[in-house]
Design an enzyme around this catalytic site. Structure first.
Site, PDB file in Angstrom:
ATOM      1  N   GLY A   1       0.816  -1.219   0.000  1.00 20.95           N
ATOM      2  CA  GLY A   1       0.000   0.000   0.000  1.00 20.95           C
ATOM      3  C   GLY A   1       0.842   1.259   0.000  1.00 20.95           C
ATOM      4  N   THR A   2       0.262   2.323  -0.534  1.00 20.24           N
ATOM      5  CA  THR A   2       1.011   3.562  -0.702  1.00 20.24           C
ATOM      6  C   THR A   2       0.059   4.733  -0.894  1.00 20.24           C
ATOM      7  OG1 THR A   2       3.063   2.700  -1.639  1.00 20.24           O
ATOM      8  CG2 THR A   2       2.381   4.806  -2.443  1.00 20.24           C
ATOM      9  N   SER A   3       0.505   5.925  -0.522  1.00 18.71           N
ATOM     10  CA  SER A   3      -0.148   7.141  -1.006  1.00 18.71           C
ATOM     11  C   SER A   3       0.936   8.034  -1.589  1.00 18.71           C
ATOM     12  CB  SER A   3      -0.840   7.888   0.140  1.00 18.71           C
ATOM     13  OG  SER A   3      -1.914   7.131   0.633  1.00 18.71           O
TER      14      SER A   3
ATOM     15  N   GLY B   1      -3.879   4.501  -1.361  1.00 20.75           N
ATOM     16  CA  GLY B   1      -4.477   5.634  -0.658  1.00 20.75           C
ATOM     17  C   GLY B   1      -5.181   6.615  -1.578  1.00 20.75           C
TER      18      GLY B   1
END
Lengths: 236, 248, 236
Positions: C43-45, C174
């Site tokens: 996961g990442t933003s 995100g």
């Protein structure tokens, strides 16, 4: 029309990721006109909202896309390379829309025979020497021409409309009105479609790609406003 | 060519005892004896290329002996020397331009294509199974950093110039180019000047009939390399002829 | 078992925590029964936005393997060139490999041209690698930077390898939580400070809602004068 992005893309090489929906095109008296909306979806997510899906590929030919964006960009790159090679030959001749369409079909068919198709349905529109050209090709390398064409869900929703209303004597304004109506129907009934659309045409003066416009649609019919209040089951 | 022979002029892969590579020198000689001259000027708004060429036959179809080619939309190449060799270099140039575009998504800069063609021509001076190219070329380009003029010669040398000449009458042409106001000259102004130079360096005694081919890549042409408009060429040729007659 | 032919492409699973996690789910079964084909999502933003004269890049700092945070202070804003940066989402290993290649290509390119490389060229290289290897790579990357000819630019190299220039771009798990927020608050022609605030707010919102994003906010501002890095620790 298109599969959802796969859960594990590494397992599956044959999937569209970022896609555009229907493209529509018609011939009219003195030209050819094509139209698309201006969004690109990632699955059901409307991810990109200002995407151009119609491009000029020569001075009198344009293509309109449906399907995978990256493959479409590859197609544009291939055609640009072809255009530059032709520029270098410098003999004053340029390829006709029919020739470009035929070439494009070979590219599509060759890729599909490698089981690695360019995941697109494409319309090729052109006008030269007083004659309009409108052709279709797709990820299988299909090739045909017609007076009016649609890809994707537009095949089911725009084509019947055009079969009813198209005539060879249509003016530019008639053509525009018909395309706008077809686009509106697609916007009503296609989850991947938007009402921000772009119309382009080729006529004797060359390629013209208009700025995007927003279609309003009809949402205030008395029965719409009234809703299900009388029948009471949620439909009307 | 005082020390011709002595066994050291057979291959590019061997230096002579006094440090020369005869085959490369012979290639340069081939350019100068081939009969055509190409000149180019970098102006404030673009580059103009011009080639003088003799008419091989009265029966030849007009415009089929081109000596200025497109390498890409924004790059032109004027050639002198052995035509067949020049076309090989031209093909390489087009390949480089195409490849650069598909890899980097942008038009190849003028200095890059000049460097790459110089490398290609130099490659042909390094191996016994290759013959150096008997051609010198001028490359006119207009990229994001503006117009540029380069030359490449058979040894693989390449320089960037304000004005350059290659081929038979390059020395005479250069001395005339030096007199042009190169820091203020526009392409429109340069076209008749180049035609005048072409007429003045042409040796009428050797061959009577010759033709001039002129192209440009400039703001007026939309930064695309094209042959100059026919009416401009006609008036330039007229100016060249008039200057020549006035001189005589 | 780990010597199987496909363990190279699934090397993330080698992370001991997730192996243990899977083993625990399998109860008393031996570790040899671990399903190596199960992908691990990271996961990442990430986001980048153009402003008048430059770009702002931003990213969270969480790299997770399943529900375990493998790195709580990772740096997802990677330099490709002096004034060109990339933000990576998707498989960490895949996108690191792509950015390593692109950095190497750009070094060569700058050596040859002897001048700063265009942002577009870096973006084209990234999208080319993603396109040509689409069946093996899982990642989306944003390329942002400044060059003298076109100023600040943001390019999205989307899944599948399409390349889209945008005034701002978001990515990673995100980004779906903040899509509407960004669309609503984005203004074209923002000042440097407005752009920094835009990125900061959006990332904080993304990190607040997305369990796979979190930790700190890293920002890189790139303009004609150079590169400025900031770090705000422990936001979520």
């Amino acid at each position: 029309m298109f599969a959802q992005p796969a859960d594990d893309p590494r397992k599956n090489t044959l999937r569209p990721m970022v896609t555009g929906t229907s493209a529509i095109g018609i011939k009219y008296k003195g030209g050819v006109m094509v139209a698309t909306d201006t969004i690109a979806c990632y699955g059901n997510w409307i991810r990109y909202k200002d995407v151009q899906r119609i491009h000029a590929v020569s001075k009198d030919t344009l293509i309109a896309m449906n399907g995978e964006m990256s493959d479409y960009q590859k197609v544009l790159q291939i055609l640009e390379q072809k255009r530059l090679a032709e520029y270098c030959v410098d003999d004053g001749s340029t390829q006709t829309s029919a020739e470009l369409h035929s070439y494009l079909t070979r590219v599509m068919y060759q890729k599909r025979c490698k089981f690695d198709p360019l995941w697109n349905m494409l319309l090729v529109g052109g006008f030269r020497n007083g004659e309009a050209y409108l052709g279709y090709t797709d990820l299988y390398g299909t090739h045909f021409e017609d007076n009016f064409l649609a890809t994707g869900l537009g095949m089911y929703m725009a084509l019947p409309l055009m079969r009813n209303q198209w005539t060879p004597e249509m003016s530019e304004a008639d053509a525009r009105a018909l395309l706008q109506m077809a686009l509106k129907i697609c916007y009503y009934r296609d989850t991947r479609a938007s009402n921000k659309v772009q119309i382009a045409r080729v006529d004797a003066s060359g390629v013209h790609i208009d700025e995007p416009i927003t279609l309003q649609g009809e949402w205030n019919h008395a029965r719409f406003v009234e809703g299900g209040a009388k029948s009471g089951d949620g439909g009307w | 060519m005082a020390s011709i022979g002595t066994g050291y002029d057979q291959s590019t892969s061997t230096f002579s005892p006094d440090g020369r590579i005869f085959q490369v020198e012979y290639a340069v000689k081939a350019v100068d004896t081939s009969g055509s001259t190409a000149i180019g000027v970098k102006c404030v708004d673009g580059v103009v290329l011009a080639v003088e060429k003799s008419l091989v036959s009265k029966m030849m179809v007009h415009n089929t002996h081109k000596r200025i080619f497109h390498l890409d939309e924004h790059i032109g190449m004027a050639v002198s020397g052995v035509q067949a060799d020049a076309r090989n270099v031209m093909n390489r140039g087009r390949g480089e331009a195409t490849q650069y575009r598909s890899t980097y998504g942008d038009a190849i800069p003028g200095d890059v294509i000049a460097t790459r063609l110089a490398g290609y021509m130099h490659l042909h001076t390094m191996y016994w199974w290759l013959r150096p190219f008997g051609t010198s070329v001028l490359i006119g380009s207009y990229d994001q950093d503006g117009p540029q003029l380069h030359d490449v010669d058979p040894s693989g040398l390449s320089y960037r110039h304000f004005a350059a000449a290659v081929g038979k009458a390059k020395t005479a042409a250069k001395s005339q180019l030096e007199k042009l106001p190169l820091s203020t000259l526009t392409c429109r102004q340069a076209v008749p000047e180049l035609a005048k130079i072409m007429y003045s360096i042409h040796d009428d005694l050797k061959e009577k009939t010759f033709e001039i081919e002129i192209s440009w890549v400039c703001e007026e042409s939309g930064k695309k390399h094209t042959h100059i408009p026919a009416d401009l060429l006609t008036s330039a040729v007229a100016a060249g002829k008039a200057a020549k007659e006035a001189e005589e | 078992m780990f010597g199987m032919a496909n363990d190279f492409t699934h090397r993330e699973i080698m992370d001991p925590m997730s192996v243990m996690h899977t083993a625990r789910q399998l109860g008393s079964a031996s570790i040899c029964d671990v399903d190596l084909s199960q992908p691990v999502s990271l996961g990442t933003s990430i986001m980048a936005v153009e402003f008048d004269g430059g770009v702002v890049c931003g990213a969270d700092s969480r790299t997770s393997t399943g529900s375990y945070i493998a790195n709580r202070v990772s740096d997802k804003i990677t330099a490709l060139d002096e004034q060109i940066y990339t933000m990576r989402s998707g498989s960490a290993a895949d996108t690191q490999a792509v950015s390593d290649y692109v950095r190497y290509y750009l070094d060569m390119h700058r050596n040859q041209t002897q001048k700063p490389t265009a942002v577009k060229t870096a973006a084209k290289l990234v999208s080319m690698l993603l396109y040509e290897n689409k069946s093996m790579l899982m990642g989306e990357m944003i390329v942002a930077g400044w060059d003298a000819h076109n100023g600040g630019q943001v390019y999205k190299c989307a899944m599948g390898g399409s390349l889209i220039r945008r005034p701002y771009s978001t990515g990673g798990s995100g980004s779906i939580f903040i899509a509407a927020h960004c669309e609503h608050t984005f203004r074209p022609g923002m000042t440097r400070q407005q752009a920094i605030d835009f990125v900061d707010n959006a990332l904080r919102l993304a990190m607040a809602s997305d369990g796979s994003s979190g930790g700190s906010v890293r920002k890189v501002v790139i303009d004609a004068s150079g590169v400025e890095r900031t770090y705000t620790g422990g936001v979520f």
